[in-house]
Write a protein that holds these residues in place. Structure first.
Motif, PDB file in Angstrom:
ATOM      1  N   VAL A   7       0.697  -1.088   0.098  1.00  0.00           N
ATOM      2  CA  VAL A   7       0.048   0.159   0.195  1.00  0.00           C
ATOM      3  C   VAL A   7       0.889   1.223  -0.089  1.00  0.00           C
ATOM      4  N   PHE A   8       1.880   1.211   0.791  1.00  0.00           N
ATOM      5  CA  PHE A   8       2.937   2.296   0.973  1.00  0.00           C
ATOM      6  C   PHE A   8       3.463   2.600  -0.641  1.00  0.00           C
ATOM      7  N   ILE A   9       4.085   1.549  -1.331  1.00  0.00           N
ATOM      8  CA  ILE A   9       4.923   1.848  -2.386  1.00  0.00           C
ATOM      9  C   ILE A   9       3.761   2.202  -3.611  1.00  0.00           C
ATOM     10  N   GLU A  10       2.578   1.400  -3.411  1.00  0.00           N
ATOM     11  CA  GLU A  10       1.414   1.987  -4.654  1.00  0.00           C
ATOM     12  C   GLU A  10       1.238   3.546  -4.283  1.00  0.00           C
ATOM     13  N   ALA A  11       1.019   3.869  -3.090  1.00  0.00           N
ATOM     14  CA  ALA A  11       0.555   5.250  -3.036  1.00  0.00           C
ATOM     15  C   ALA A  11       1.574   6.231  -3.487  1.00  0.00           C
ATOM     16  N   ALA A  12       2.852   5.932  -3.140  1.00  0.00           N
ATOM     17  CA  ALA A  12       4.033   6.570  -3.559  1.00  0.00           C
ATOM     18  C   ALA A  12       4.080   6.682  -4.869  1.00  0.00           C
ATOM     19  N   CYS A  13       3.876   5.845  -5.714  1.00  0.00           N
ATOM     20  CA  CYS A  13       3.882   5.633  -7.230  1.00  0.00           C
ATOM     21  C   CYS A  13       2.896   6.377  -7.680  1.00  0.00           C
ATOM     22  N   GLN A  14       1.943   6.613  -7.009  1.00  0.00           N
ATOM     23  CA  GLN A  14       0.661   7.621  -7.792  1.00  0.00           C
ATOM     24  C   GLN A  14       0.903   8.902  -7.418  1.00  0.00           C
ATOM     25  N   LEU A  15       1.711   9.338  -6.332  1.00  0.00           N
ATOM     26  CA  LEU A  15       2.247  10.807  -6.076  1.00  0.00           C
ATOM     27  C   LEU A  15       2.485  11.631  -7.445  1.00  0.00           C
ATOM     28  N   GLY A  16       2.424  12.841  -7.523  1.00  0.00           N
ATOM     29  CA  GLY A  16       2.539  13.510  -8.754  1.00  0.00           C
ATOM     30  C   GLY A  16       3.787  14.483  -8.339  1.00  0.00           C
ATOM     31  N   CYS A  17       4.530  14.283  -7.156  1.00  0.00           N
ATOM     32  CA  CYS A  17       5.275  15.189  -6.842  1.00  0.00           C
ATOM     33  C   CYS A  17       6.658  14.365  -6.300  1.00  0.00           C
ATOM     34  N   MET A  18       7.000  13.553  -7.160  1.00  0.00           N
ATOM     35  CA  MET A  18       8.037  12.343  -6.799  1.00  0.00           C
ATOM     36  C   MET A  18       9.508  13.076  -6.520  1.00  0.00           C
ATOM     37  N   GLY A  19       9.934  14.189  -7.200  1.00  0.00           N
ATOM     38  CA  GLY A  19      11.041  14.869  -6.875  1.00  0.00           C
ATOM     39  C   GLY A  19      10.999  15.494  -5.762  1.00  0.00           C
ATOM     40  N   ASN A  32      -5.524   0.094   4.422  1.00  0.00           N
ATOM     41  CA  ASN A  32      -5.481  -0.609   2.972  1.00  0.00           C
ATOM     42  C   ASN A  32      -6.262   0.358   2.122  1.00  0.00           C
ATOM     43  N   ASP A  33      -6.156   1.565   2.276  1.00  0.00           N
ATOM     44  CA  ASP A  33      -6.618   2.599   1.112  1.00  0.00           C
ATOM     45  C   ASP A  33      -5.647   3.473   0.556  1.00  0.00           C
ATOM     46  N   VAL A  34      -5.106   2.843  -0.446  1.00  0.00           N
ATOM     47  CA  VAL A  34      -3.952   3.632  -1.193  1.00  0.00           C
ATOM     48  C   VAL A  34      -4.296   5.031  -1.524  1.00  0.00           C
ATOM     49  N   LYS A  35      -5.577   5.428  -1.957  1.00  0.00           N
ATOM     50  CA  LYS A  35      -6.098   6.841  -2.426  1.00  0.00           C
ATOM     51  C   LYS A  35      -5.776   7.713  -0.963  1.00  0.00           C
ATOM     52  N   VAL A  36      -6.199   7.343  -0.090  1.00  0.00           N
ATOM     53  CA  VAL A  36      -6.155   8.255   1.058  1.00  0.00           C
ATOM     54  C   VAL A  36      -4.740   8.547   1.528  1.00  0.00           C
ATOM     55  N   LEU A  37      -3.997   7.331   1.644  1.00  0.00           N
ATOM     56  CA  LEU A  37      -2.624   7.444   1.821  1.00  0.00           C
ATOM     57  C   LEU A  37      -1.952   8.314   1.047  1.00  0.00           C
ATOM     58  N   LYS A  38      -2.251   8.108  -0.219  1.00  0.00           N
ATOM     59  CA  LYS A  38      -1.490   9.016  -1.227  1.00  0.00           C
ATOM     60  C   LYS A  38      -1.882  10.454  -1.104  1.00  0.00           C
ATOM     61  N   GLU A  39      -2.915  10.857  -0.885  1.00  0.00           N
ATOM     62  CA  GLU A  39      -3.526  12.256  -0.691  1.00  0.00           C
ATOM     63  C   GLU A  39      -2.888  12.837   0.569  1.00  0.00           C
ATOM     64  N   LYS A  40      -2.927  12.036   1.728  1.00  0.00           N
ATOM     65  CA  LYS A  40      -2.351  12.405   3.073  1.00  0.00           C
ATOM     66  C   LYS A  40      -0.752  12.850   2.916  1.00  0.00           C
ATOM     67  N   MET A  41      -0.099  11.809   2.176  1.00  0.00           N
ATOM     68  CA  MET A  41       1.358  12.164   2.115  1.00  0.00           C
ATOM     69  C   MET A  41       1.517  13.453   0.912  1.00  0.00           C
ATOM     70  N   GLU A  42       0.740  13.480   0.185  1.00  0.00           N
ATOM     71  CA  GLU A  42       0.930  14.546  -0.784  1.00  0.00           C
ATOM     72  C   GLU A  42       0.771  15.724   0.111  1.00  0.00           C
ATOM     73  N   TRP A  43      -0.211  15.814   0.755  1.00  0.00           N
ATOM     74  CA  TRP A  43      -0.690  17.049   1.675  1.00  0.00           C
ATOM     75  C   TRP A  43       0.524  17.353   2.510  1.00  0.00           C
ATOM     76  N   ILE A  44       1.061  16.327   3.336  1.00  0.00           N
ATOM     77  CA  ILE A  44       2.394  16.663   4.206  1.00  0.00           C
ATOM     78  C   ILE A  44       3.621  17.118   3.121  1.00  0.00           C
ATOM     79  N   ILE A  45       3.856  16.524   1.919  1.00  0.00           N
ATOM     80  CA  ILE A  45       4.769  17.365   1.043  1.00  0.00           C
ATOM     81  C   ILE A  45       4.772  18.970   1.019  1.00  0.00           C
ATOM     82  N   CYS A  46       3.483  19.116   0.634  1.00  0.00           N
ATOM     83  CA  CYS A  46       3.170  20.501   0.295  1.00  0.00           C
ATOM     84  C   CYS A  46       3.059  21.510   1.548  1.00  0.00           C
TER      85      CYS A  46
END
Length: 478
Positions: free
Chosen positions: A307-319, A416-430
């Motif tokens: 779930v962690f890796i899949e969420a990371a792969c979906q992020l649009g700010c990988m750099g 087990n929610d890739v979408k929610v984890l991805k959105e939370k990590m994206e918000w933290i980055i920003c």
């Protein structure tokens, strides 16, 4: 003894060499193998014939030794074949009976020569740096520092771990017949004032110790462990013994799991504690150009690194971020899946196994500790993150959820929610530079609930209550 071995799959193969040693010393002869796999019938393995179940009664034997994870099903089949309890042996009990009384002490010297308050025996699973075992180690350490005499006993352990524990003054006993306790062990256990049995897996020890000395049974497990242990035909929890036990859980999730299988019985919540390893100087977090997220622990389906890796792969700010996976990577299907998911992705790093010392070093560079577990009643790594003042993201299926106020001292997402984890990590980055207080409040949560001082006070209080209210019993033959 003339023995039939039932089960010649992976379970048997992994224990074959150990069994051979016992056969030589105990004067046991294997007269046949038996297996449910039709393709093996009639073959010879190591010069010994493989029989079908229907052929067992055609030869002379003293007992059938079941070597399989499907012990209950095999026991029922043996009953149908007319073979009674007295002729059925199970590997775990067979092995334990041979090894009974063979205890080996590795002496720690922390309280040697001092007048200790009381003698405490802690019984745990095989010693390693896994969460459940670390909880037992920290219990030993906090009691030792309060001038109790402590022995940490386990059926086995990693050599380096044992050296580290004895170096810290903790006396370690390797007691290979555990979790099974025999009449010969009774007098030795009587020297202790209180016994702590760590984890549900050691239920046989908990039930035996309860009629010898005041005993606390400390529960940490995810649901999968209950089904596995209770499927063993020889495992049962007598109501009288359960009434003598003081059962505590490390978290509400651990309590709920226990009560699902063993209705009621949990006396209360006793959180663990961990030593304060935080650096003296505050880390500088302003101006971060790349945020490091890390998930730490054994790589397995329950920990949900996928779930962690899949969420990371979906992020649009990988750099702007890196994603670290730290833990033992097995060669099983899930391990191969994780390797494949991470392959060719420079923003994902698989670290493999690290020592505790190295993990603390790596954590200095980590900005966000993530626990993606599908279920984890005892996520010590999250507590370590709070202790270090890190931003923590956990799922709602962890023991830490009891202490995290979403958005204040950490963040909670659905398991087990890739979408929610991805959105939370994206918000933290920003917003990373604006959420420093999250780590500060996480540190305060550690100090209030998981520091060694708080843990020691709670543990001492519980042990005193257990000793005061104890009523013993008579130990039955095992």
């Amino acid at each position: 003894m003339q023995l039939i071995i039932w089960g010649i799959g992976r379970y048997y193969t992994n224990r074959k060499d150990e069994l051979s040693d016992y056969l030589q010393t105990e004067k046991i002869n294997i007269v046949a193998f038996c297996d449910s796999n039709r393709e093996l019938w009639g073959q010879r393995i190591d010069g010994i014939q493989v029989l079908s179940p229907d052929e067992i009664q055609k030869i002379y034997f003293d007992a059938v030794l079941v070597m399989s994870t499907h012990a209950k099903e095999i026991e029922l089949l043996l009953f149908k074949l007319g073979i009674g309890h007295e002729k059925i042996l199970f590997w775990e009990l067979f092995r334990a009976k041979i090894l009974q009384g063979k205890r080996k002490i590795y002496k720690g010297i922390h309280n040697e020569g001092k007048n200790v308050h009381k003698q405490i025996l802690i019984i745990s699973t095989a010693l390693s740096y896994a969460g459940g075992q670390l909880a037992a180690v920290y219990a030993a350490k906090v009691l030792q520092d309060r001038e109790y005499g402590v022995v940490l006993a386990a059926p086995g352990g990693e050599e380096n771990f044992i050296k580290e524990m004895t170096g810290q003054g903790i006396t370690v006993m390797i007691w290979p017949s555990l979790p099974y306790i025999y009449k010969e062990d009774k007098e030795w256990i009587k020297q202790f004032d209180v016994v702590i049995v760590n984890t549900f897996v050691m239920l046989a020890s908990a039930c035996r110790c309860a009629v010898i000395r005041p005993t606390m049974w400390w529960i940490h497990e995810a649901m999968e462990y209950y089904a596995r242990e209770m499927a063993k035909p020889w495992n049962c929890i007598a109501k009288d013994n359960l009434n003598k036990l003081a059962v505590y859980a490390v978290s509400s999730l651990a309590k709920d799991n226990f009560n699902t299988f063993i209705h009621g019985g949990i006396k209360g919540i006793l959180p663990y504690g961990i030593p304060d390893m935080a650096p003296k100087k505050d880390a500088v977090i302003n101006g971060k150009t790349k945020i490091i997220f890390a998930v730490i622990g054994e790589i397995c389906d329950r920990k949900a690194q996928d779930v962690f890796i899949e969420a990371a792969c979906q992020l649009g700010c990988m750099g702007k971020a890196e994603f670290w996976v730290i833990g033992k990577l097995g060669n099983d299907a899930f391990g191969k899946k994780i390797q494949e998911m991470a392959s060719g992705k420079p923003f994902i790093r698989l670290w493999g196994v690290l020592t505790r010392k190295d993990i603390y070093k790596v954590l200095q560079d980590v900005d966000v500790v993530v626990c993606t577990s599908r279920e984890d009643p005892l996520p010590i790594v999250v507590t370590e993150g709070m202790m270090l003042g890190k931003v923590c993201v956990i799922t709602d299926k962890t023991g830490s959820v009891d202490y995290i106020q979403n958005g204040v001292n950490g963040f909670v997402v659905s398991a087990n929610d890739v979408k929610v984890l991805k959105e939370k990590m994206e918000w933290i980055i920003c917003n990373y530079n604006e959420i420093r207080e999250t780590g500060i409040y996480a540190r305060e949560t550690y100090e209030k609930n998981f520091s060694m001082d708080v843990f020691g006070n709670n543990l001492e209080r519980v042990l005193n209550e257990i000793e005061l209210n104890y009523q013993g019993g008579i130990m039955d033959e095992i």
